[in-house]
Design a protein around this motif. Structure first.
Motif: not given
Length: 136
Positions: A6-16
């Motif tokens: 599944f790979g690494p967890p999502c590093a970004r949890m803010t809009f970009a």
């Protein structure tokens, strides 16, 4: 416990903003700007298609009442499925995806749901849909 597939967890949890985000699938659309633009186009078209499902008249194409019911059920299922896929795409937290989805819904509404672009009058009973009376 995390599986390596599944790979690494999502590093970004803010809009970009950027063309290096994954939308719906790992590695899609990739880092190429053309693929990112194609992904935004796909999101735009999916949002417009949801509006067609909301305001279109696909059930009128069927001749029998059972055919109309089946057609309406299939269109409803497609609308709900596409809506969930769009929600997941927007949850990629990419500003471009959000803008493409909103613009797709707006253009779809103007094309399929707005009385100003059709011959129906805004007060006509034919404008009613299951999402409410949102005539222009």
């Amino acid at each position: 416990m995390r599986d390596k597939d599944f790979g690494p967890p999502c590093a970004r949890m803010t809009f970009a903003w950027g063309n290096t985000t994954d939308i719906l699938f790992p590695g899609w659309p990739g880092a190429a700007p053309r693929m990112y633009a194609a992904a935004l186009g796909a999101v735009f078209c999916a949002a417009a298609l949801v509006e067609w499902c909301n305001h279109g008249r696909p059930a009128q194409l069927a001749r029998s009442s059972s055919g109309a019911a089946l057609s309406s059920g299939l269109v409803h299922a497609a609308r709900v499925g596409l809506s969930y896929v769009l929600m997941l795409a927007v949850m990629s937290f990419d500003v471009g995806v959000l803008i493409a989805a909103v613009l797709g819904h707006a253009v779809g509404f103007l094309a399929f749901g707005c009385a100003g672009f059709r011959s129906l009058e805004p007060w006509s009973t034919e404008m009613k849909t299951d999402v409410g009376s949102m005539g222009c």
